[in-house]
Design a protein around this motif. Structure first.
Motif, PDB file in Angstrom:
ATOM      1  N   ALA A  55       2.310  -2.302  -1.476  1.00 24.28           N
ATOM      2  CA  ALA A  55       1.831  -1.587  -0.299  1.00 24.28           C
ATOM      3  C   ALA A  55       0.770  -2.182   0.379  1.00 24.28           C
ATOM      4  CB  ALA A  55       1.208  -0.181  -0.883  1.00 24.28           C
ATOM      5  N   TYR A  56      -0.279  -2.903  -0.118  1.00 25.98           N
ATOM      6  CA  TYR A  56      -1.056  -3.394   0.211  1.00 25.98           C
ATOM      7  C   TYR A  56      -0.763  -4.917   1.426  1.00 25.98           C
ATOM      8  CZ  TYR A  56      -5.525  -6.260   0.997  1.00 25.98           C
ATOM      9  OH  TYR A  56      -6.598  -6.910   1.606  1.00 25.98           O
ATOM     10  N   LEU A  57       0.346  -5.445   0.811  1.00 26.29           N
ATOM     11  CA  LEU A  57       1.082  -6.495   1.462  1.00 26.29           C
ATOM     12  C   LEU A  57       1.681  -5.942   3.004  1.00 26.29           C
ATOM     13  CD1 LEU A  57       2.888  -8.672  -1.240  1.00 26.29           C
ATOM     14  CD2 LEU A  57       0.604  -9.064   0.133  1.00 26.29           C
ATOM     15  N   ILE A  95       2.941  -1.906  -7.615  1.00 23.22           N
ATOM     16  CA  ILE A  95       3.520  -1.305  -6.634  1.00 23.22           C
ATOM     17  C   ILE A  95       2.467  -1.025  -5.446  1.00 23.22           C
ATOM     18  CG2 ILE A  95       4.127   1.115  -5.510  1.00 23.22           C
ATOM     19  CD1 ILE A  95       5.469   1.374  -8.395  1.00 23.22           C
ATOM     20  N   ALA A  96       1.122  -0.721  -5.669  1.00 19.32           N
ATOM     21  CA  ALA A  96      -0.035  -0.770  -4.759  1.00 19.32           C
ATOM     22  C   ALA A  96      -0.175  -2.138  -4.194  1.00 19.32           C
ATOM     23  CB  ALA A  96      -1.258  -0.473  -5.697  1.00 19.32           C
ATOM     24  N   CYS A  97      -0.049  -3.071  -4.894  1.00 16.69           N
ATOM     25  CA  CYS A  97       0.022  -4.534  -4.337  1.00 16.69           C
ATOM     26  C   CYS A  97       1.082  -4.609  -3.222  1.00 16.69           C
ATOM     27  CB  CYS A  97      -0.111  -5.672  -5.428  1.00 16.69           C
ATOM     28  SG  CYS A  97      -1.455  -5.684  -6.128  1.00 16.69           S
ATOM     29  N   LEU A 152     -19.192  -4.337  -1.870  1.00 17.50           N
ATOM     30  CA  LEU A 152     -17.937  -4.196  -0.985  1.00 17.50           C
ATOM     31  C   LEU A 152     -18.168  -3.103  -0.104  1.00 17.50           C
ATOM     32  CD1 LEU A 152     -15.170  -5.125  -3.580  1.00 17.50           C
ATOM     33  CD2 LEU A 152     -16.040  -6.592  -1.702  1.00 17.50           C
ATOM     34  N   ASP A 153     -18.186  -2.027  -0.594  1.00 19.87           N
ATOM     35  CA  ASP A 153     -18.153  -0.589   0.389  1.00 19.87           C
ATOM     36  C   ASP A 153     -19.395  -0.805   1.315  1.00 19.87           C
ATOM     37  OD1 ASP A 153     -16.265   0.464  -1.234  1.00 19.87           O
ATOM     38  OD2 ASP A 153     -17.532   1.807  -2.472  1.00 19.87           O
ATOM     39  N   VAL A 154     -20.512  -1.155   0.854  1.00 18.44           N
ATOM     40  CA  VAL A 154     -21.548  -1.435   1.942  1.00 18.44           C
ATOM     41  C   VAL A 154     -21.287  -2.394   3.117  1.00 18.44           C
ATOM     42  CG1 VAL A 154     -23.773  -2.324   2.662  1.00 18.44           C
ATOM     43  CG2 VAL A 154     -23.461  -0.735   0.648  1.00 18.44           C
ATOM     44  N   TYR A 170     -10.850  -6.159  -3.438  1.00 16.50           N
ATOM     45  CA  TYR A 170     -10.861  -4.674  -3.956  1.00 16.50           C
ATOM     46  C   TYR A 170     -10.099  -5.154  -5.396  1.00 16.50           C
ATOM     47  CZ  TYR A 170     -13.815  -1.996  -1.000  1.00 16.50           C
ATOM     48  OH  TYR A 170     -14.888  -1.532  -0.236  1.00 16.50           O
ATOM     49  N   PRO A 171      -8.619  -5.283  -4.980  1.00 16.69           N
ATOM     50  CA  PRO A 171      -7.715  -5.524  -6.271  1.00 16.69           C
ATOM     51  C   PRO A 171      -8.108  -6.454  -7.059  1.00 16.69           C
ATOM     52  CG  PRO A 171      -6.753  -6.225  -4.127  1.00 16.69           C
ATOM     53  CD  PRO A 171      -8.071  -5.531  -3.928  1.00 16.69           C
ATOM     54  N   ILE A 172      -9.043  -7.166  -6.731  1.00 12.50           N
ATOM     55  CA  ILE A 172      -9.606  -8.123  -7.872  1.00 12.50           C
ATOM     56  C   ILE A 172     -10.289  -7.599  -8.873  1.00 12.50           C
ATOM     57  CG2 ILE A 172     -10.439 -10.416  -8.237  1.00 12.50           C
ATOM     58  CD1 ILE A 172      -9.460 -11.281  -5.443  1.00 12.50           C
ATOM     59  N   LEU A 184      -9.105   5.476   8.083  1.00  9.82           N
ATOM     60  CA  LEU A 184      -9.732   5.622   9.414  1.00  9.82           C
ATOM     61  C   LEU A 184     -10.211   4.341   9.644  1.00  9.82           C
ATOM     62  CD1 LEU A 184     -11.985   8.822   8.635  1.00  9.82           C
ATOM     63  CD2 LEU A 184     -10.298   8.415  10.373  1.00  9.82           C
ATOM     64  N   LEU A 185     -10.479   3.396   8.766  1.00 11.82           N
ATOM     65  CA  LEU A 185     -10.559   1.923   8.958  1.00 11.82           C
ATOM     66  C   LEU A 185      -9.619   1.302   9.880  1.00 11.82           C
ATOM     67  CD1 LEU A 185     -12.579   0.971   5.708  1.00 11.82           C
ATOM     68  CD2 LEU A 185     -13.669   0.779   7.949  1.00 11.82           C
ATOM     69  N   LEU A 186      -8.469   1.702   9.409  1.00 10.72           N
ATOM     70  CA  LEU A 186      -7.283   0.987  10.007  1.00 10.72           C
ATOM     71  C   LEU A 186      -6.975   1.466  11.245  1.00 10.72           C
ATOM     72  CD1 LEU A 186      -4.812   0.874   6.881  1.00 10.72           C
ATOM     73  CD2 LEU A 186      -5.985  -1.068   7.846  1.00 10.72           C
ATOM     74  N   THR A 236      -1.227   5.210  -5.246  1.00 13.26           N
ATOM     75  CA  THR A 236      -0.673   4.161  -6.487  1.00 13.26           C
ATOM     76  C   THR A 236      -1.840   3.585  -7.335  1.00 13.26           C
ATOM     77  OG1 THR A 236      -0.163   2.465  -5.226  1.00 13.26           O
ATOM     78  CG2 THR A 236       1.734   4.089  -5.704  1.00 13.26           C
ATOM     79  N   GLY A 237      -2.756   3.269  -6.621  1.00 14.24           N
ATOM     80  CA  GLY A 237      -3.892   2.381  -7.507  1.00 14.24           C
ATOM     81  C   GLY A 237      -4.720   3.484  -8.294  1.00 14.24           C
ATOM     82  N   LEU A 238      -4.694   4.738  -7.821  1.00 16.25           N
ATOM     83  CA  LEU A 238      -5.162   5.957  -8.650  1.00 16.25           C
ATOM     84  C   LEU A 238      -4.427   6.050  -9.793  1.00 16.25           C
ATOM     85  CD1 LEU A 238      -7.166   8.562  -9.221  1.00 16.25           C
ATOM     86  CD2 LEU A 238      -5.447   9.723  -7.814  1.00 16.25           C
ATOM     87  N   ASP A 251     -12.107   9.067  -1.761  1.00 16.95           N
ATOM     88  CA  ASP A 251     -12.869   8.512  -0.425  1.00 16.95           C
ATOM     89  C   ASP A 251     -11.949   7.565   0.378  1.00 16.95           C
ATOM     90  OD1 ASP A 251     -14.233   6.442   0.822  1.00 16.95           O
ATOM     91  OD2 ASP A 251     -15.991   6.275  -0.519  1.00 16.95           O
ATOM     92  N   TRP A 252     -11.236   6.614  -0.616  1.00 11.35           N
ATOM     93  CA  TRP A 252     -10.470   5.452   0.025  1.00 11.35           C
ATOM     94  C   TRP A 252      -9.303   6.238   0.527  1.00 11.35           C
ATOM     95  CZ3 TRP A 252     -10.139   1.854  -4.825  1.00 11.35           C
ATOM     96  CH2 TRP A 252     -11.406   1.331  -5.053  1.00 11.35           C
ATOM     97  N   SER A 253      -8.745   7.257   0.075  1.00  7.57           N
ATOM     98  CA  SER A 253      -7.614   7.861   0.910  1.00  7.57           C
ATOM     99  C   SER A 253      -7.604   8.316   2.200  1.00  7.57           C
ATOM    100  CB  SER A 253      -6.876   8.789  -0.033  1.00  7.57           C
ATOM    101  OG  SER A 253      -7.771   9.974  -0.164  1.00  7.57           O
TER     102      SER A 253
HETATM  103  C1  RET Z   1      -6.633  -0.824  -5.493  1.00  5.05           C
HETATM  104  C2  RET Z   1      -5.810  -1.085  -6.987  1.00  5.05           C
HETATM  105  C3  RET Z   1      -4.349  -1.255  -6.658  1.00  5.05           C
HETATM  106  C4  RET Z   1      -4.131  -2.464  -5.895  1.00  5.05           C
HETATM  107  C5  RET Z   1      -4.679  -2.524  -4.618  1.00  5.05           C
HETATM  108  C6  RET Z   1      -5.962  -1.880  -4.421  1.00  5.05           C
HETATM  109  C7  RET Z   1      -6.537  -2.168  -3.235  1.00  5.05           C
HETATM  110  C8  RET Z   1      -7.592  -1.260  -2.522  1.00  5.05           C
HETATM  111  C9  RET Z   1      -8.112  -1.649  -1.581  1.00  5.05           C
HETATM  112  C10 RET Z   1      -9.397  -0.751  -1.287  1.00  5.05           C
HETATM  113  C11 RET Z   1     -10.234  -1.056  -0.014  1.00  5.05           C
HETATM  114  C12 RET Z   1     -11.299  -0.121   0.103  1.00  5.05           C
HETATM  115  C13 RET Z   1     -12.108   0.066   1.245  1.00  5.05           C
HETATM  116  C14 RET Z   1     -13.140   0.968   0.901  1.00  5.05           C
HETATM  117  C15 RET Z   1     -14.223   1.145   1.993  1.00  5.05           C
HETATM  118  O1  RET Z   1     -15.159   1.006   1.719  1.00  5.05           O
HETATM  119  C16 RET Z   1      -6.255   0.385  -5.223  1.00  5.05           C
HETATM  120  C17 RET Z   1      -8.073  -1.208  -5.905  1.00  5.05           C
HETATM  121  C18 RET Z   1      -4.234  -3.540  -3.457  1.00  5.05           C
HETATM  122  C19 RET Z   1      -7.726  -2.839  -0.622  1.00  5.05           C
HETATM  123  C20 RET Z   1     -12.190  -0.878   2.211  1.00  5.05           C
END
Ligand code: RET
Length: 280
Positions: free
Chosen positions: A177-179, A173-175, A243-245, A218-220, A124-126, A153-155, A117-119
């Motif tokens: 990329a998030y930065l 590494i995922a963090c 969060l998703d809603v 999300y990463p928290i 699309l949100l971005l 990389t989160g997966l 879903d997130w991939s």
């Molecule tokens: C993971 C874990 C690895 C580190 C980071 C993550 C960030 C996830 C994010 C998800 C956003 C999801 C959204 C879903 C829509 O409904 C993959 C949890 C940084 C930012 C917005």
């Protein structure tokens, strides 16, 4: 001589029995997944209805935003119906001096459907945000690719073997990329949004700020749920559900409503959206 039938001397058990623990969604978790499925489905229908009220030339955000909730509905259907997950084996070894090491084998339900879903939905949100800000193609492309790297990389982190560098290595590494995503939204996005004028800039700052706060949670959640398993599977489901809603239907409704009242948010893709590309 009567032979005692109870001559079998009970032997003390000295070999520790390995113990197993299953962590999976209960009734509460499953019900939450169904509720979010319905919310996403209703949002998809609602956003489609909103799209029909405007001409095609103004439907770009509607189409992108509707697809976001459509993909979320598909993923939530997969998770709620009992698919879209698998059991991740985590072995925790306790070392002892005199007796053999003992193991605790944890089998935790990990919903990989989220990452599918997130991939698709986070790019699309971005795209929504990048278009709103008037980001250039190069920046938008880099933002989206960094975001895809973050999710994949989160997966890998989610299925990484405990006690090796896999899990937290991929997470780190995922963090990073998030930065990159954050940097692009805050620096590049804000600069171009400002150039589009006060109304667009204010709206971009508000909805972009909302996005950054939500996305950072999300990463928290991942860290305390998948990472250190302080949260159970049900609690993880509930945290991501909230969060998703907020990140999809609420974000979408806010974007589409505001788009309707601020004409400066209109996007001109040079006629491509309405007429396609012309030949020379
Ligand atoms: C993971 C874990 C690895 C580190 C980071 C993550 C960030 C996830 C994010 C998800 C956003 C999801 C959204 C879903 C829509 O409904 C993959 C949890 C940084 C930012 C917005």
């Amino acid at each position: 001589l009567p032979i005692a039938t109870s001559s079998v001397v009970p032997q003390p058990t000295i070999i520790p029995v390995p113990s197993k623990e299953f962590q999976s969604a209960s009734e509460t978790g499953t019900r939450t997944l169904w509720v979010v499925f319905v919310i996403m489905l209703v949002s998809a229908i609602g956003f489609t209805g909103m799209a029909w009220r405007v001409p095609n030339s103004k439907r770009l955000y509607h189409v992108v935003t509707t697809l976001i909730v459509v993909f979320a509905a598909l993923s939530y259907f997969a998770m709620a119906s009992g698919a879209g997950s698998s059991y991740h084996h985590i072995r925790i070894t306790e070392k002892h001096k005199t007796v053999p090491d003992t193991h605790l084998d944890i089998y935790r339900q990990v919903f990989w459907a989220r990452y599918v879903d997130w991939s698709i939905t986070t790019p699309l949100l971005l795209l929504d945000l990048g278009l709103l800000a008037g980001m250039n193609g190069g920046n938008l492309f880099v933002t989206i690719i960094a975001d895809i790297i973050m999710v994949l990389t989160g997966l890998f982190a989610a299925f990484g073997t405990e006690g090796t560098s896999q899990k937290w290595g991929w997470y780190t590494i995922a963090c990073f990329a998030y930065l990159v995503v954050l940097y692009k939204l805050v620096v590049s996005g804000r600069a171009t949004a400002r150039a589009k004028g006060g109304k667009v800039a204010n709206f971009y700052n508000a909805i972009g700020g909302f996005t950054i706060i939500l996305w950072t949670i999300y990463p928290i959640v991942w860290g305390v749920a998948d990472g250190s398993r302080k949260l159970g599977v049900d609690e993880e489901i509930i945290a991501y559900a909230v969060l998703d809603v907020l990140a999809k239907p609420v974000f979408g409704l806010w974007l589409l409503w505001t788009h309707a009242s601020i004409p400066e948010t209109n996007i001109d893709l040079g006629g491509f959206w309405t007429h396609g590309l012309s030949s020379e």
